[in-house]
Design an enzyme around this catalytic site. Structure first.
Site, PDB file in Angstrom:
ATOM      1  N   ASP A  76       0.630  -1.299   0.126  1.00 36.75           N
ATOM      2  CA  ASP A  76       0.037   0.047   0.023  1.00 36.75           C
ATOM      3  C   ASP A  76       0.861   1.279  -0.025  1.00 36.75           C
ATOM      4  O   ASP A  76       0.646   2.247  -0.596  1.00 36.75           O
ATOM      5  CB  ASP A  76      -0.960   0.085   1.157  1.00 36.75           C
ATOM      6  CG  ASP A  76      -2.217  -0.952   0.938  1.00 36.75           C
ATOM      7  OD1 ASP A  76      -2.458  -1.412  -0.127  1.00 36.75           O
ATOM      8  OD2 ASP A  76      -2.869  -1.249   2.137  1.00 36.75           O
ATOM      9  N   ALA A 192      -7.048   1.221   7.315  1.00 35.26           N
ATOM     10  CA  ALA A 192      -5.712   1.456   7.472  1.00 35.26           C
ATOM     11  C   ALA A 192      -5.612   2.124   8.951  1.00 35.26           C
ATOM     12  O   ALA A 192      -5.981   1.381   9.857  1.00 35.26           O
ATOM     13  CB  ALA A 192      -5.314   2.537   6.367  1.00 35.26           C
TER      14      ALA A 192
END
Length: 361
Positions: A76, A192
């Site tokens: 990511d 996240a």
């Protein structure tokens, strides 16, 4: 017309450089020109050897305006770096996960060749992800203006001291408290940092903004989900002298002195992500977090929906019947209620419910 695909790789990892070379070879074999940055190409060829694949160099042979798609090979963090590069050029990103969870990635390392084939065949769709517009004000003046795809996180700058903040939504204060920080996130960023801080998982199709306190010392300091048109704000209070720091997607940072103010709204520039698989987000959630789903039976598979089940209806109690029209005739007599004196008194005092009139001697 020549088709070009930009390959972005984490060249600090061997696996990423090998994957980048495989993608370039397959793209070249299908008459799609692979493009790389000069320094990343130098890292790859320096480690793996010179390849006979014809490649072009970005900003030397071509520009981002000549690119059709960006393939990102990494986790990511690499995808967030790629988003910084292409956000102003309206280019879609297609991530191949080489990291750990990789929520932003579309496919895994084992599916790399299949993913490249889908790109060659143009078998992908593009979806837009909301981003955040972030402003930092000091004494009413904007000192920093930036953006974030996942989140903007305000954190304490002193390890030994909490940061004192007051939160705000749409110009109205909500609560002040001491905490380790506050995360303001998009639905994309809900899995996240905001997720780690105890925030909810929000489906990407939902348009909303999130505010999630981190280790707050307060009774009312719960995660909030607000409208995408709302304005979130956090002010760093001066009462304990602690300063803070903000991180945008964990990549761009700004120090905040006491008295600073962070304002977050929805940005008008989204990030475009390419999708090769049309699986629902719930399936991705289960796969990425390895959630236990044993025992799930699923829908019954009925071809037609059954009719609505008839359940008994409970009626409210009926009101007592009332005489129709106004009352006629003499009113019923209401007896007087007489209070009898106690043993100490031998007089009486009559009282009527209709109102006793005083007697005159």
């Amino acid at each position: 017309m020549t088709r070009r695909v930009l390959i972005l790789a984490h060249t600090g990892r061997e696996e990423s450089m090998i994957a980048a070379l495989e993608a370039c070879v397959q793209l070249h074999a299908n008459d799609v020109v692979p493009v790389m940055y000069a320094d990343e190409l130098a890292d790859m060829t320096g480690y793996l050897g010179v390849s006979d694949v014809s490649m072009e160099i970005l900003d030397r042979d071509v520009t981002l305006a000549d690119i059709e798609l960006v393939m990102v090979l990494g986790g990511d963090g690499t995808i967030l770096r790629a988003a910084e590069l292409v956000r102003d050029h309206d280019l879609p990103l297609l991530g191949v996960n080489l990291g750990h969870v990789g929520f932003l990635a579309e496919s895994e390392r084992a599916d790399l060749l299949q993913t490249v084939d889908w790109v060659v065949q143009r078998e992908y769709s593009v979806e837009e992800r909301m981003t955040l517009d972030v402003k930092v004000r000091v004494n009413g003046r904007v000192v920093t203006h930036t953006w974030a795809l996942n989140e903007v996180a305000l954190e304490k700058g002193n390890r030994e001291r909490m940061i004192e903040v007051v939160t705000e939504v749409d110009g109205r204060p909500l609560s002040s408290f001491g905490c380790d920080g506050v995360v303001m996130a998009t639905p994309t960023g809900s899995t996240a940092y905001a997720f780690s801080a105890g925030g909810p998982v929000v489906w990407p199709e939902v348009e909303a903004l999130l505010m999630v306190p981190i280790s707050a010392h307060a009774l009312f300091a719960k995660p909030l989900v607000v409208a995408p048109t709302s304005t979130l704000a956090v002010e760093v209070l001066t009462r304990n002298g602690a300063y803070g720091v903000i991180w945008c997607d964990g990549r761009r940072t700004v120090d905040l002195l006491p008295g600073s103010r962070i304002e977050v709204t929805r940005s008008d520039k989204p990030v475009r992500l390419a999708r090769t698989q049309q699986s629902p987000f719930s399936e991705r959630l289960v796969r990425k977090f390895e959630l236990p789903v044993q025992g799930w039976r699923g829908p019954s598979g009925e071809e037609a929906a059954p009719p609505t089940t008839q359940l008994p209806v409970i009626h409210p109690p009926m009101a007592k019947s009332q005489p129709e029209g106004p009352h006629t005739g003499p009113l019923p007599l209401v007896p007087d209620l007489t209070v009898t004196g106690t043993a100490e008194t031998d007089h009486t005092m009559p009282h009527s419910l209709e109102g006793a009139r005083p007697h005159h001697d």
